[in-house]
Scaffold this motif. Structure first.
Motif, mmCIF file in Angstrom:
data_model
loop_
_atom_site.group_PDB
_atom_site.id
_atom_site.type_symbol
_atom_site.label_atom_id
_atom_site.label_comp_id
_atom_site.label_asym_id
_atom_site.label_seq_id
_atom_site.Cartn_x
_atom_site.Cartn_y
_atom_site.Cartn_z
ATOM 1 N N GLN A 160 0.839 -1.200 0.000
ATOM 2 C CA GLN A 160 0.000 0.000 0.000
ATOM 3 C C GLN A 160 0.875 1.252 0.000
ATOM 4 O OE1 GLN A 160 -2.591 -0.401 3.366
ATOM 5 N NE2 GLN A 160 -4.018 -1.783 2.324
ATOM 6 N N LYS A 161 1.975 1.196 0.749
ATOM 7 C CA LYS A 161 2.880 2.345 0.824
ATOM 8 C C LYS A 161 3.776 2.429 -0.407
ATOM 9 C CE LYS A 161 3.049 2.078 5.897
ATOM 10 N NZ LYS A 161 3.902 1.766 7.075
ATOM 11 N N GLN A 162 4.298 1.284 -0.836
ATOM 12 C CA GLN A 162 5.194 1.239 -1.985
ATOM 13 C C GLN A 162 4.785 0.080 -2.892
ATOM 14 O OE1 GLN A 162 8.966 2.169 0.730
ATOM 15 N NE2 GLN A 162 9.541 1.775 -1.386
ATOM 16 N N PRO A 163 3.870 0.323 -3.817
ATOM 17 C CA PRO A 163 3.360 -0.769 -4.652
ATOM 18 C C PRO A 163 4.432 -1.485 -5.457
ATOM 19 C CG PRO A 163 1.984 1.192 -4.850
ATOM 20 C CD PRO A 163 3.211 1.598 -4.109
ATOM 21 N N TYR A 164 5.534 -0.794 -5.753
ATOM 22 C CA TYR A 164 6.529 -1.395 -6.646
ATOM 23 C C TYR A 164 7.684 -2.062 -5.894
ATOM 24 C CZ TYR A 164 4.048 0.595 -10.533
ATOM 25 O OH TYR A 164 3.074 0.884 -11.451
ATOM 26 N N LEU A 165 7.418 -2.576 -4.705
ATOM 27 C CA LEU A 165 8.384 -3.458 -4.044
ATOM 28 C C LEU A 165 8.289 -4.828 -4.714
ATOM 29 C CD1 LEU A 165 7.992 -2.543 -0.269
ATOM 30 C CD2 LEU A 165 10.066 -2.333 -1.611
ATOM 31 N N ASP A 191 -3.917 -6.922 -9.492
ATOM 32 C CA ASP A 191 -3.386 -5.606 -9.120
ATOM 33 C C ASP A 191 -1.952 -5.434 -9.624
ATOM 34 O OD1 ASP A 191 -5.743 -5.003 -7.849
ATOM 35 O OD2 ASP A 191 -5.015 -5.491 -5.834
ATOM 36 N N CYS A 192 -1.154 -6.488 -9.489
ATOM 37 C CA CYS A 192 0.236 -6.437 -9.947
ATOM 38 C C CYS A 192 0.308 -6.243 -11.458
ATOM 39 C CB CYS A 192 0.978 -7.718 -9.559
ATOM 40 S SG CYS A 192 1.243 -7.912 -7.781
ATOM 41 N N LEU A 193 -0.533 -6.975 -12.170
ATOM 42 C CA LEU A 193 -0.528 -6.861 -13.631
ATOM 43 C C LEU A 193 -0.929 -5.457 -14.069
ATOM 44 C CD1 LEU A 193 -2.132 -10.299 -14.507
ATOM 45 C CD2 LEU A 193 0.228 -9.619 -14.939
ATOM 46 N N LEU A 194 -1.877 -4.854 -13.352
ATOM 47 C CA LEU A 194 -2.289 -3.492 -13.684
ATOM 48 C C LEU A 194 -1.134 -2.515 -13.472
ATOM 49 C CD1 LEU A 194 -4.478 -1.477 -14.486
ATOM 50 C CD2 LEU A 194 -5.173 -1.386 -12.076
ATOM 51 N N LEU A 195 -0.411 -2.687 -12.367
ATOM 52 C CA LEU A 195 0.737 -1.817 -12.106
ATOM 53 C C LEU A 195 1.802 -1.969 -13.187
ATOM 54 C CD1 LEU A 195 1.109 -2.331 -8.248
ATOM 55 C CD2 LEU A 195 0.445 -0.208 -9.397
ATOM 56 N N LEU A 196 1.990 -3.190 -13.627
ATOM 57 C CA LEU A 196 2.993 -3.441 -14.664
ATOM 58 C C LEU A 196 2.583 -2.805 -15.988
ATOM 59 C CD1 LEU A 196 3.826 -7.172 -13.931
ATOM 60 C CD2 LEU A 196 5.214 -5.189 -13.411
ATOM 61 N N GLN A 197 1.302 -2.854 -16.292
ATOM 62 C CA GLN A 197 0.828 -2.227 -17.531
ATOM 63 C C GLN A 197 1.029 -0.718 -17.478
ATOM 64 O OE1 GLN A 197 -3.221 -3.482 -17.934
ATOM 65 N NE2 GLN A 197 -2.702 -5.628 -18.257
ATOM 66 N N ILE A 198 0.797 -0.137 -16.305
ATOM 67 C CA ILE A 198 0.926 1.315 -16.160
ATOM 68 C C ILE A 198 2.374 1.753 -16.345
ATOM 69 C CG2 ILE A 198 0.759 3.220 -14.512
ATOM 70 C CD1 ILE A 198 -1.675 1.761 -13.316
ATOM 71 N N ASN A 199 3.314 0.999 -15.764
ATOM 72 C CA ASN A 199 4.708 1.424 -15.769
ATOM 73 C C ASN A 199 5.617 0.573 -16.642
ATOM 74 O OD1 ASN A 199 5.354 3.771 -13.853
ATOM 75 N ND2 ASN A 199 3.923 2.537 -12.674
ATOM 76 N N ASN A 200 5.033 -0.379 -17.365
ATOM 77 C CA ASN A 200 5.810 -1.165 -18.324
ATOM 78 C C ASN A 200 7.029 -1.823 -17.678
ATOM 79 O OD1 ASN A 200 6.283 -2.270 -20.845
ATOM 80 N ND2 ASN A 200 7.585 -0.580 -21.506
ATOM 81 N N GLU A 201 6.822 -2.443 -16.511
ATOM 82 C CA GLU A 201 7.931 -3.065 -15.788
ATOM 83 C C GLU A 201 7.979 -4.580 -15.993
ATOM 84 O OE1 GLU A 201 10.252 -1.654 -13.971
ATOM 85 O OE2 GLU A 201 9.534 0.400 -14.134
ATOM 86 N N LEU A 202 7.217 -5.090 -16.934
ATOM 87 C CA LEU A 202 7.110 -6.538 -17.084
ATOM 88 C C LEU A 202 8.456 -7.244 -17.261
ATOM 89 C CD1 LEU A 202 5.239 -8.944 -17.167
ATOM 90 C CD2 LEU A 202 4.909 -8.576 -19.599
ATOM 91 N N PRO A 203 9.388 -6.727 -18.067
ATOM 92 C CA PRO A 203 10.661 -7.455 -18.227
ATOM 93 C C PRO A 203 11.397 -7.685 -16.921
ATOM 94 C CG PRO A 203 10.438 -5.762 -19.909
ATOM 95 C CD PRO A 203 9.321 -5.548 -18.936
#
Length: 231
Positions: A160-165, A191-203
């Motif tokens: 909740q504080k840092q979603p990208y841990l 939720d994780c997949l949505l965050l990845l789509q937003i920031n393109n961190e999938l690799p």
């Protein structure tokens, strides 16, 4: 070793200076002198509580190293235009306390003193700073102690504080699956997949996602597993 000698000399000259004890604690920790490091950190905390203010040059002297949360927030505060010097010092003091409690928690964990580690992490969390690392370390600790439901709580708090841990995503998924919380697993993965789509961190987590799919086939029923595999 030379740094420790110089810092001890500084303490002889200024025995009530919490910054000297803080740096000595870091030096001792790096040398794996853990009991001595804990003692130095505790003295830093003790003297922080008696210091009404701190000169600006000592704020620069703390010099956090690395690109970690403490270093980033300390540097950010140095660029802020403070109109209230007491507010400035209170902010720096809070950051330093948080970092010390977290470092103490890590040392206690390394030394297998898990209850002491838990206490240190909880003290860090009492400062109410919006950083997820402490929740994350505490979640790992609680999972090690065999307290999975409490661990899940702190994993969620960390994200909740840092979603990208990202390093903790798979840990929480594994724990949710082991506890049989399948719907919660699917919700979190989405939720994780949505965050990845937003920031393109999938690799960055391709390997983790592969392992996630493997876990899904082991723990979930066929329909739920297919949902994750499709995602």
């Amino acid at each position: 070793e030379q740094a420790q000698v110089l810092l001890k000399q500084s303490i002889e000259r200024e025995p009530n200076n919490p910054i000297h004890y803080y740096h000595l604690g870091l030096a001792l920790e790096l040398s794996t002198f853990y009991p001595e490091a804990l003692n130095a950190f505790q003295l830093s905390l003790d003297f922080l509580g008696t210091l009404p203010d701190i000169p600006a040059e000592l704020l620069d002297y703390v010099l956090p190293f690395g690109y970690n949360r403490f270093a980033v927030e300390w540097e950010r505060a140095s660029f802020q235009n403070w109109t209230d010097l007491q507010e400035r010092w209170n902010h720096y003091q809070c950051l330093l306390q948080w970092n010390i409690y977290q470092r103490m928690g890590l040392i206690y964990t390394q030394s297998q003193q898990l209850e002491e580690a838990k206490t240190s992490y909880l003290k860090a969390l009492e400062l109410n700073l919006p950083f997820g690392e402490t929740d994350y370390y505490l979640a790992q600790l609680l999972n090690t102690k065999g307290e999975p439901r409490e661990a899940i709580h702190y994993y969620r708090s960390a994200f909740q504080k840092q979603p990208y841990l990202i390093q903790g995503w798979l840990e929480l998924v594994s724990l949710l699956l082991e506890e049989g919380l399948f719907q919660e697993t699917l919700d979190f993965v989405n939720d994780c997949l949505l965050l990845l789509q937003i920031n393109n961190e999938l690799p960055k987590i391709k390997e983790q996602m592969s392992e996630l799919k493997f876990l899904a086939t082991l723990f979930l029923d066929n329909d739920s597993a297919e949902s994750i595999l499709s995602a």
